[in-house]
Design a protein around this motif. Sequence first.
Motif, PDB file in Angstrom:
ATOM      1  N   SER A 191      -8.504   2.525  -1.749  1.00  0.00           N
ATOM      2  CA  SER A 191      -9.117   3.847  -1.623  1.00  0.00           C
ATOM      3  C   SER A 191     -10.639   3.770  -1.715  1.00  0.00           C
ATOM      4  O   SER A 191     -11.332   4.581  -1.110  1.00  0.00           O
ATOM      5  CB  SER A 191      -8.567   4.802  -2.678  1.00  0.00           C
ATOM      6  OG  SER A 191      -9.046   4.474  -3.962  1.00  0.00           O
ATOM      7  N   ALA A 202       0.724   5.162   0.491  1.00  0.00           N
ATOM      8  CA  ALA A 202      -0.176   6.147   1.083  1.00  0.00           C
ATOM      9  C   ALA A 202      -0.511   7.285   0.112  1.00  0.00           C
ATOM     10  O   ALA A 202      -1.672   7.690   0.011  1.00  0.00           O
ATOM     11  CB  ALA A 202       0.425   6.704   2.364  1.00  0.00           C
ATOM     12  N   LEU A 210       0.840  -1.194   0.000  1.00  0.00           N
ATOM     13  CA  LEU A 210       0.000   0.000   0.000  1.00  0.00           C
ATOM     14  C   LEU A 210       0.876   1.244   0.000  1.00  0.00           C
ATOM     15  O   LEU A 210       1.787   1.375   0.810  1.00  0.00           O
ATOM     16  CB  LEU A 210      -0.933   0.012   1.211  1.00  0.00           C
ATOM     17  CG  LEU A 210      -1.993  -1.080   1.234  1.00  0.00           C
ATOM     18  CD1 LEU A 210      -2.814  -0.991   2.505  1.00  0.00           C
ATOM     19  CD2 LEU A 210      -2.885  -1.006   0.026  1.00  0.00           C
ATOM     20  N   MET A 242      -2.931   6.059  -2.492  1.00  0.00           N
ATOM     21  CA  MET A 242      -4.243   5.807  -1.897  1.00  0.00           C
ATOM     22  C   MET A 242      -4.997   7.114  -1.640  1.00  0.00           C
ATOM     23  O   MET A 242      -6.187   7.213  -1.925  1.00  0.00           O
ATOM     24  CB  MET A 242      -4.085   5.027  -0.593  1.00  0.00           C
ATOM     25  CG  MET A 242      -5.348   4.381  -0.131  1.00  0.00           C
ATOM     26  SD  MET A 242      -5.220   3.313   1.330  1.00  0.00           S
ATOM     27  CE  MET A 242      -3.521   3.081   1.613  1.00  0.00           C
ATOM     28  N   SER A 246      -3.398  -0.095  -3.732  1.00  0.00           N
ATOM     29  CA  SER A 246      -3.639   1.257  -3.223  1.00  0.00           C
ATOM     30  C   SER A 246      -4.886   1.880  -3.841  1.00  0.00           C
ATOM     31  O   SER A 246      -5.682   2.506  -3.148  1.00  0.00           O
ATOM     32  CB  SER A 246      -2.422   2.138  -3.500  1.00  0.00           C
ATOM     33  OG  SER A 246      -1.287   1.613  -2.865  1.00  0.00           O
ATOM     34  N   ASN A 277       1.412   4.834  -9.378  1.00  0.00           N
ATOM     35  CA  ASN A 277       2.528   4.099  -8.801  1.00  0.00           C
ATOM     36  C   ASN A 277       3.652   3.907  -9.814  1.00  0.00           C
ATOM     37  O   ASN A 277       4.824   3.991  -9.463  1.00  0.00           O
ATOM     38  CB  ASN A 277       2.060   2.759  -8.248  1.00  0.00           C
ATOM     39  CG  ASN A 277       2.966   2.253  -7.147  1.00  0.00           C
ATOM     40  OD1 ASN A 277       3.622   3.028  -6.467  1.00  0.00           O
ATOM     41  ND2 ASN A 277       3.003   0.953  -6.967  1.00  0.00           N
ATOM     42  N   GLY A 324      -4.513   4.099  -9.815  1.00  0.00           N
ATOM     43  CA  GLY A 324      -3.508   3.667  -8.847  1.00  0.00           C
ATOM     44  C   GLY A 324      -2.283   3.075  -9.508  1.00  0.00           C
ATOM     45  O   GLY A 324      -1.146   3.370  -9.120  1.00  0.00           O
TER      46      GLY A 324
END
Length: 87
Positions: free
Chosen positions: A71, A10, A8, A13, A67, A48, A44
């Motif tokens: 969310s 942050a 994950l 997310m 992530s 990333n 996501g």
Amino acid sequence: MGNLENYLVAAVMLICLSVGYVIKHLVPSGKVDRFIPLIMAVLGVFLNVWMNSFAFTPGILLGGLASGLASTGMHQMFKQFIEGGGK
């Protein structure tokens, strides 16, 4: 499942949570609601990959998917915190 939390991200997310919230409230009809998890998963992964200098590995893919999809679950907690706080 204990190792999933290692994937994950942050920042991803929170960005997905914010974008999903805006999408949900931007389109007043419920037509877009069923596509929000798909949109967050794709966003996501993109975020990333972007944050990792456009490298693409299975770990980066899993981190983006986890992530983005997390969310959507966080949205419910966010919604209950904002809307249910006064009850």
